[in-house]
Motif scaffolding. Structure first.
Motif, short mmCIF file in Angstrom:
data_model
loop_
_atom_site.label_atom_id
_atom_site.label_comp_id
_atom_site.label_asym_id
_atom_site.label_seq_id
_atom_site.Cartn_x
_atom_site.Cartn_y
_atom_site.Cartn_z
N LEU A 1 55.98 37.54 31.71
CA LEU A 1 54.85 37.32 32.68
C LEU A 1 55.11 35.80 33.22
O LEU A 1 55.36 34.80 32.43
N VAL A 2 55.18 35.72 34.50
CA VAL A 2 55.29 34.39 35.04
C VAL A 2 53.93 34.30 35.87
O VAL A 2 53.66 35.11 36.88
N VAL A 3 53.22 33.19 35.39
CA VAL A 3 51.83 33.06 36.38
C VAL A 3 51.85 31.72 37.12
O VAL A 3 52.16 30.62 36.64
N VAL A 4 51.54 32.07 38.35
CA VAL A 4 51.29 30.89 39.19
C VAL A 4 49.96 30.76 39.41
O VAL A 4 48.85 31.34 39.58
N VAL A 5 49.55 29.34 39.17
CA VAL A 5 48.21 28.95 38.87
C VAL A 5 47.97 27.80 39.86
O VAL A 5 48.68 26.89 40.30
N ASN A 6 46.95 27.75 40.57
CA ASN A 6 46.35 26.75 41.49
C ASN A 6 45.22 25.82 40.47
O ASN A 6 43.93 26.36 40.61
N PRO A 7 45.65 24.85 39.94
CA PRO A 7 44.79 24.09 39.10
C PRO A 7 43.54 23.72 39.84
O PRO A 7 42.47 23.52 39.14
N ALA A 8 43.58 23.25 41.23
CA ALA A 8 42.39 22.73 41.94
C ALA A 8 41.52 23.97 42.45
O ALA A 8 40.63 23.55 43.34
N ILE B 1 54.38 29.27 33.06
CA ILE B 1 53.09 28.99 33.97
C ILE B 1 54.12 28.06 35.07
O ILE B 1 54.73 27.27 34.71
N VAL B 2 53.49 28.13 36.21
CA VAL B 2 53.93 27.42 37.41
C VAL B 2 52.77 26.92 38.01
O VAL B 2 51.78 27.55 38.50
N GLU B 3 52.50 25.60 38.04
CA GLU B 3 51.54 24.98 38.69
C GLU B 3 51.74 24.82 40.28
O GLU B 3 52.44 24.03 40.59
N GLY C 1 52.08 36.98 37.51
CA GLY C 1 50.58 36.62 37.64
C GLY C 1 50.03 35.39 38.41
O GLY C 1 50.98 34.78 38.90
N VAL C 2 48.73 35.58 38.78
CA VAL C 2 48.18 34.46 39.75
C VAL C 2 46.92 34.12 39.41
O VAL C 2 46.06 35.00 39.07
N ALA C 3 46.40 32.98 39.45
CA ALA C 3 45.30 32.32 39.26
C ALA C 3 44.77 31.43 40.26
O ALA C 3 45.41 30.25 40.37
N GLY C 4 43.84 32.03 41.14
CA GLY C 4 43.58 31.28 42.29
C GLY C 4 42.61 32.06 43.21
O GLY C 4 41.75 32.80 42.61
N ALA D 1 49.19 40.78 37.73
CA ALA D 1 47.91 40.22 36.93
C ALA D 1 47.52 39.28 37.67
O ALA D 1 48.02 38.39 37.86
N VAL D 2 45.99 39.54 37.84
CA VAL D 2 45.26 38.47 38.48
C VAL D 2 44.17 37.99 37.35
O VAL D 2 43.44 38.67 36.94
N PHE D 3 44.12 36.67 37.48
CA PHE D 3 43.38 35.85 36.52
C PHE D 3 42.32 35.28 37.51
O PHE D 3 42.77 34.61 38.16
#
Length: 506
Positions: free
Chosen positions: A222-229, A251-253, A275-278, A298-300
């Motif tokens: 799993l590779v998750v691209v995350v937007n911390p902001a 994790i890719v920020e 994966g994506v978190a945003g 995968a949507v977080f």
């Protein structure tokens, strides 16, 4: 003519009023007799239960506690029922205490007939007609029943017992209770006409297409691209949860200067699951890359609203973690705008882009609900209508919304989807009109007849196209406004995207 003014004729005109007065007095006497019968009934069960139940309903404490339980149940129908029930209760309490109780004065019944163990500790002194406890009870129970009939049936019985407790403890006559129950039920029913409940659409749909995405207990592959902001820093909390629950995931920020599509494409090129978190806009960008790479998404939930994550059953990070760990998933629809832009949730024109701009500008300075309310008010004042051509017919449209799959409920306030794989676009638009048209529109809305208004159009189709008559117009999609266009063609790509979803929602 003189004969018509005679004494006998005058009496005939007064007879109906006199008869009505006698009927009211007769009902009052019957009401008092029923009250006395209940008051004189020796019953240890009533003595034990009725005072407790009556006190529990004081200030709606009983209904607020039940609403909290329903909200924490995890079942969408119960959660919606809790929200509708509390909204109905709030309106009913205002109408009853500030309106209905001021219409006709009626003294409280004498508590002297009530056995001491059953008598209320503190006798109310306000107007007896109608019973506020009963009105609130009925409003809450009927409000819940509109969204969840089984739960509403149980709560209706409890509401009836609350009404009985007000009689048994000497606070009200039976007539006060009956009228109170009627007021609460009526207000909740009117609310259902204005904001219809979410129900299963009457469509014959194929069964969900379930997909095994491969079990990944530690997140390997799993590779998750995350937007911390995202969502004012919510992304940072989500990032910590993902690292703790799926330690083998990469994790890719995202940074402020990053090219989001390029980062997503790079992540998808080496991922087995992307994966994506945003926010929803970031999720849509990830979905396009997942489709191109032929891998699951995968949507977080880490955005402001998380519409797509919520509708696929991933309302919390733990929901998505469970889906990734178990390998459960399914195929869902996406929408293409002019075959180039992917849309997961909604697109809008007319007032909607202006609403999105104002809300996004304000939500960093004030609370989210206040920002939304302010944006609605400003949009109503500005009325940014546009002229579009649909199927050869030109219309001046004040609000245009298009959704991926059928949204519920019908009308102006679509909030969620029960399926995301029905192969349909949900199109709704409202034509602009003068003052009289606005009045007729709101009257149709209040009567639950919005679908019959000639100004309102709602349809479910696999494709939809329109052309702006007066040049390029703004189009919002997935909570963002970044595009102007003159022509738009939107089509469903049926069950094109594989998403990780908890097994219990499939």
């Amino acid at each position: 003519m003189d004969a018509m003014r005679g004494p006998g004729n005058t009496a005939s005109f007064r007879l109906p009023a006199r008869g009505l007065s006698q009927m009211v007095r007769g009902l009052g006497a019957l009401d008092a007799e029923i009250y006395e019968s209940i008051a004189r009934s020796p019953s240890p069960l009533l003595d034990t239960t009725m005072p407790v139940l009556s006190r529990a309903a004081d200030h709606s404490k009983l209904w607020m506690a039940i609403a909290a339980g329903l909200a924490m149940s995890g079942r969408p129908s119960l959660q919606r029922g809790a929200a509708r029930g509390m909204a109905s209760l709030a309106v009913t309490s205002l109408v009853t205490n500030q309106g209905a109780k001021r219409i006709r004065r009626r003294a409280r019944p004498s508590p002297g007939l009530i056995p001491l163990p059953r008598r209320g500790r503190r006798q109310p002194t306000s107007n007896s007609l109608p019973s506020g406890h009963s009105a609130s009870a009925a409003a809450f129970a009927v409000g819940v029943a509109i969204e969840s009939p089984p739960a509403g049936l149980l709560l209706s019985a409890l509401a009836g017992l609350v009404g009985l407790s007000r009689i048994a403890t000497g606070a009200h006559y039976p007539g006060d209770v009956v009228i109170g129950l009627g007021i609460g039920a009526t207000i909740a029913t009117i609310g259902a006409r204005i904001v219809p409940p979410i129900t299963e659409p009457s469509l014959s749909l194929a069964d969900p297409w379930i997909v095994d995405t491969g079990a990944r207990p530690d997140g390997r592959g799993l590779v998750v691209v995350v937007n911390p902001a995202s969502a004012d820093g919510e992304g940072r909390r989500v990032l910590a949860e993902i690292r703790a629950a799926l330690p083998a995931a990469e994790i890719v920020e995202l940074g402020d200067a990053d090219d989001v599509p390029a980062v997503m494409a790079d992540a998808a090129s080496r991922a087995e699951v992307l994966g994506v978190a945003g926010g929803d806009g970031t999720v849509a960008s990830a979905a396009a890359e997942a489709i191109g790479a032929g891998i699951p998404l995968a949507v977080f939930p880490a955005g402001t609203f998380n519409h797509f994550a919520r509708d696929i059953g991933c309302a919390t990070v733990s929901d998505t973690v469970a889906a990734v760990a178990s390998g459960s998933g399914s195929r869902v629809d996406v929408v293409w705008l002019n075959d180039s832009r992917l849309i997961l949730n909604t697109a809008g024109a007319g007032a909607h882009p202006h609403f999105v701009r104002v809300r996004e500008r304000l939500r960093h300075r004030i609370s989210r609900p206040l920002a939304t309310a302010t944006a609605v008010f400003r949009v109503l004042r500005k009325d940014p209508s546009v002229r579009i051509e649909v199927d050869g017919r030109v219309s001046e449209v004040s609000l245009f919304l298009l959704g991926n799959s059928v949204y519920q409920p019908t009308g102006f306030v679509p909030t969620r989807r029960l399926r995301l794989d029905d192969g349909l676009l949900d199109v709704r638009y409202l034509e602009a009109g003068g003052n009289r048209s606005t009045v007729r529109l709101f009257a149709a809305l209040a009567a639950g007849q919005l679908q019959r208004s000639r100004l309102y159009h709602e349809m479910q189709v696999p494709e939809f196209a329109f052309r702006s008559v007066d040049g390029p117009i703004a189009l919002s999609h997935d909570g963002e406004v970044e595009q102007t266009l003159t022509e738009a063609r939107l089509r469903v790509d049926y069950r094109k995207l594989v998403v990780c979803r908890p097994a219990q929602v499939l």
